[in-house]
Design a protein around this motif. Structure first.
Motif, PDB file in Angstrom:
ATOM      1  N   ASN A 160      -2.066  -1.029  -3.709  1.00  0.00           N
ATOM      2  CA  ASN A 160      -3.136  -0.049  -3.504  1.00  0.00           C
ATOM      3  C   ASN A 160      -2.523   1.331  -3.344  1.00  0.00           C
ATOM      4  O   ASN A 160      -1.563   1.508  -2.582  1.00  0.00           O
ATOM      5  CB  ASN A 160      -3.940  -0.417  -2.255  1.00  0.00           C
ATOM      6  CG  ASN A 160      -5.173   0.449  -2.122  1.00  0.00           C
ATOM      7  OD1 ASN A 160      -6.058   0.419  -2.949  1.00  0.00           O
ATOM      8  ND2 ASN A 160      -5.217   1.250  -1.064  1.00  0.00           N
TER       9      ASN A 160
ATOM     10  N   THR B 216      -3.384   5.440  -2.541  1.00  0.00           N
ATOM     11  CA  THR B 216      -4.350   6.420  -2.048  1.00  0.00           C
ATOM     12  C   THR B 216      -3.623   7.722  -1.741  1.00  0.00           C
ATOM     13  O   THR B 216      -2.396   7.787  -1.741  1.00  0.00           O
ATOM     14  CB  THR B 216      -5.056   5.924  -0.775  1.00  0.00           C
ATOM     15  OG1 THR B 216      -4.071   5.638   0.230  1.00  0.00           O
ATOM     16  CG2 THR B 216      -5.868   4.671  -1.033  1.00  0.00           C
TER      17      THR B 216
ATOM     18  N   VAL C  38       0.752   5.547   0.151  1.00  0.00           N
ATOM     19  CA  VAL C  38      -0.024   6.749   0.454  1.00  0.00           C
ATOM     20  C   VAL C  38       0.821   7.950   0.049  1.00  0.00           C
ATOM     21  O   VAL C  38       1.907   8.176   0.613  1.00  0.00           O
ATOM     22  CB  VAL C  38      -0.388   6.837   1.947  1.00  0.00           C
ATOM     23  CG1 VAL C  38      -1.264   8.070   2.199  1.00  0.00           C
ATOM     24  CG2 VAL C  38      -1.103   5.572   2.400  1.00  0.00           C
TER      25      VAL C  38
ATOM     26  N   GLY D 140      -6.197   2.296  -7.699  1.00  0.00           N
ATOM     27  CA  GLY D 140      -5.741   3.677  -7.624  1.00  0.00           C
ATOM     28  C   GLY D 140      -4.906   4.091  -8.813  1.00  0.00           C
ATOM     29  O   GLY D 140      -4.721   5.280  -9.058  1.00  0.00           O
TER      30      GLY D 140
ATOM     31  N   SER E  90       0.853  -1.194   0.000  1.00  0.00           N
ATOM     32  CA  SER E  90       0.000   0.000   0.000  1.00  0.00           C
ATOM     33  C   SER E  90       0.884   1.238   0.000  1.00  0.00           C
ATOM     34  O   SER E  90       1.873   1.313   0.737  1.00  0.00           O
ATOM     35  CB  SER E  90      -0.914   0.013   1.234  1.00  0.00           C
ATOM     36  OG  SER E  90      -1.857  -1.033   1.168  1.00  0.00           O
TER      37      SER E  90
END
Length: 722
Positions: A549, A551, A522, A574, A520
């Motif tokens: 992922n 974000t 960010v 994403g 993930s």
């Protein structure tokens, strides 16, 4: 005295005369009718009024319920009793259906060799006194917990046997001094010992499980495949530990003997030493006991070793057995310990080598196990070849350095640097460059970088792999130089606003692949998650993002993106994923195909358009050219509508073509009508395309040389995944 149920009575609205309902013993299910009974009131020792009860009674505030009971003189149940927190010490027969609520109540009626099953739960009753032959079985020491423990006193001249299995027993106070014989067995239990007798004929046997410390006053005691997690004091008697692990210490008094056989002693502090005011404890050890501690101890002690232990301890043969603890033996033990493992337990900076000019040099082929949040007080770490940095948990074990410049790397190495379960916190965390060590590799698990404005540069490693790691409020992790494989699994990268979390510059060369899977990312405002330079040397489709992922309000990927032949993005959220797909089409086409020769295929004429989502295919009129980097197998399908310009009946043929050559197996045909109606054609084929290969759609008149007109066309190419 326990009771059995004779009668269950309910009186509704007694103030209005009441309506009475009766149930006999055969109609009553105690597990339902008395599951949550509370507030017992005795009436003439014959009946009980239940103020609150669930089950069939369904009482209102005005109703009254009575239970008529019969005393049970001996409620034993086939020498087996059950105890449950949801049981009942009053209405009971000890069965699985009607268990006791307290262990003490079950023990009180167990007048023989009973087995008492204690169902999962936490039992808070006072310390339970035991004196008979019993076996107490729980639902696993993680599921059945006795908070206040047991007290066991063997009666005089009795050969008593007490067994605990699958329990967290709490503290067991064991006084067998009055017994001529006896056995206390702990099987797969979590226990704190408190044995206070000196009768050597009473055997205490521990099989598996965990010993959480305590005292052994005397007797003969054995432990097999047991984990000792807190200090045990031997005041008298014998303790034989075999095939066990010790992460605490043994305190041995003058009259006690500790014998370790094929054990692993793995602790930060001394693990065998004399008790207070004791100078000559006896410790007997047998090869291959492994010594993983910092040191053995400082007190003088007698150490009994087997005569063939020279393979493990190269001490002077004249010292065997029973030598006094001295310089030679200490050095021999230290040397033997070093041969097995070189581990330093780090609770503070003082446990590390002393800094020289602000540099703490960690030894090669050594392991440093951090057990706390350790401040290096302005110093930094320089690691040797295969230095290993471990932590107990990245949640509560970290390395930081108050006073060290934020621009100076906290950890430097030119070698392999394994790390596990540790958090790194500093303005610049790393400077790792193995350009002079071609086989060096990095393998990290559970490593967190927290509040690191610059994680730092990692360069020239044969492989770099990180798993279950995290960058938390950290950025600027740069990979440079030459790598074989570079990537990670199940990591979290939470960056910093206006910063790039991970950087792959133009000077990077990867010979095998970059692969991040199940990670993930960010990216905060103005920041970038991944920046891979288009000039970096990476094999075709070897920059892999697999099920990742993305974000946040920043940029997710920069430089190389999903359309590049360097990239292969699959299953990500994403961001757009990579694909090999192409489409071209036209409608209401008016451009005719001149037919010079009957039965000869010609490329269909007309101006086609391409799909907006095409990837790895370029488009010109009625041509899709494969621009991917690897040879692949594709499924090609085409549909078209066509007619004969001259309105007579002709046979029209349609085929797909690869690189200008028609594909025979894709052919479809139809006959036009005299009215000039359009006929529909459908063609498909499985083809292998190398970079630069192209697909077109061809048409032929099998009847005559009249012109043909294809008014509609649609060609779709999709990777077959082979």
């Amino acid at each position: 005295m326990p009771y059995d149920i004779v009668r269950l009575l309910k009186i509704e609205n007694p103030t209005d005369g009441g309506t009475q309902t009766d149930w006999g013993p055969t109609e009553i299910d105690p597990t339902e009718d008395f599951a949550t009974a509370k507030g017992y009131i005795f009436e003439d020792n014959q009946a009980i009024r239940l103020e609150q009860i669930s089950g069939r009674l369904n009482l209102t505030d005005q109703d009254i319920a009575y239970v008529e009971l019969r005393e049970i003189a001996n409620p034993k149940h086939d020498q087996t009793l059950y105890v449950s927190n949801s049981g009942n010490d009053l209405i009971v027969n000890g069965s699985i259906v009607r268990p006791y609520q307290t262990i003490a109540a079950a023990v009180a009626v167990a007048t023989g060799q009973y087995v008492i099953y204690i169902l999962p739960g936490v039992y808070t009753e006072p310390t339970i006194t035991l004196s008979n032959d019993l076996t107490l079985v729980g639902g696993g020491f993680g599921n059945t917990e006795i908070q206040n423990g047991f007290s066991y006193t063997a009666a005089a001249s009795e050969n008593t046997s007490l067994t605990f299995r699958d329990l967290n027993t709490g503290t067991i106070t064991f006084d067998g001094s009055a017994a001529s014989n006896g056995t206390l067995i702990l099987h797969d239990c979590t226990t704190v010992l408190d044995r206070t007798d000196t009768n050597v004929n009473v055997l205490m046997s521990i099989i598996g499980g965990i010993v959480g410390g305590g005292t052994v006053e005397g007797g003969t005691n054995t432990a097999n495949e047991t984990l000792f997690v807190s200090s045990v004091t031997l005041n008298d008697g014998l303790l034989v530990a075999e095939n066990s692990k010790v992460v605490a210490r043994f305190e041995i008094a003058d009259n006690a003997i500790l014998r370790t056989l094929d054990c692993s002693l793995f602790v930060a502090a001394e693990y065998v030493r004399g008790s207070v005011n004791t100078s000559t404890p006896t410790w007997q050890t047998d090869y291959p006991t492994l010594y993983f501690g910092d040191y053995i101890g400082t007190l003088t002690k007698t150490v009994l070793l087997p005569t063939d232990a020279a393979a493990l301890f190269p001490y002077d043969d004249t010292q065997v057995p029973g030598v006094e603890w001295g310089t030679n033996l200490q050095a021999a033990l230290d040397g033997a310990k070093q041969n097995f493992i070189n581990i330093t337990w780090v609770n503070s900076v003082s446990d590390l080598p002393a800094p020289v000019s602000g540099v703490i040099t960690l030894a090669a082929n050594a392991t440093y196990f951090f057990t706390a949040n350790v401040d290096l007080n302005g110093s930094r770490l320089v690691c040797g070849n295969n230095t290993t940095i471990l932590g107990a948990s990245s949640e509560n074990c970290s390395i930081f350095s108050t006073g060290l410049s934020a621009g100076t790397a906290l950890i430097t190495s030119v070698y392999s640097l394994p790390m596990r379960n540790i958090t790194i916190t500093h303005g610049t965390a790393l400077n790792l460059n193995a350009s002079g060590t071609p086989t060096a590799a990095i393998d990290w698990f559970g490593v967190n970088f927290t509040n690191c404005a610059i994680v730092g540069t990692i360069a020239n490693y044969s492989n770099f792999i990180m798993s279950d790691c995290a960058l938390l409020s950290s950025a600027n992790m740069t990979f440079d130089g030459t790598f074989g494989t570079l990537g990670g699994l199940q990591c979290l990268f939470s960056g910093i606003a206006a910063q790039t979390t991970m950087i792959y510059p133009a000077t990077l060369t990867v010979t095998r692949r970059i692969r991040w899977a199940y990670c993930s990312w960010v990216a905060f405002g103005g920041g970038t998650a991944l920046n891979v330079s288009a000039s970096a040397v990476i094999p075709t489709e070897s920059y892999i993002l697999d099920t990742c992922n993305f974000t946040g309000g920043g940029t997710y990927t920069d430089g190389v993106n999903y359309t590049s032949n360097t990239a292969f993005f699959s299953g990500c959220r994403g961001i757009s994923n990579s694909a090999q797909i192409g489409q071209m089409f036209f409608t209401n086409n008016a451009t005719q195909n001149p037919i010079a020769t009957t039965g000869v295929f010609e490329k269909i004429l007309g101006t086609t358009s391409s799909s907006a989502v095409n990837q790895k295919f370029t488009h010109t009129s009625n041509r899709l050219t494969y621009s991917g980097g690897l040879t692949r197998t594709f499924v090609v399908t085409a549909s078209t509508s066509a007619n004969s310009v001259v309105t007579n009946t002709v046979v029209i043929l349609v085929r797909l073509a690869k690189n200008g050559t028609t594909i025979t197996e894709s052919e479809s045909q139809a006959s036009t009508s005299a009215s000039g109606r359009n006929e529909n054609f459908y063609s498909q084929a499985i083809v292998e395309l190398a970079p630069g290969d192209f697909i077109e759609l061809f048409i032929a008149n099998a009847t005559n040389a009249n012109n043909l007109l294809a008014t509609e066309l649609n060609v779709l190419i999709v990777s077959a995944g082979l």
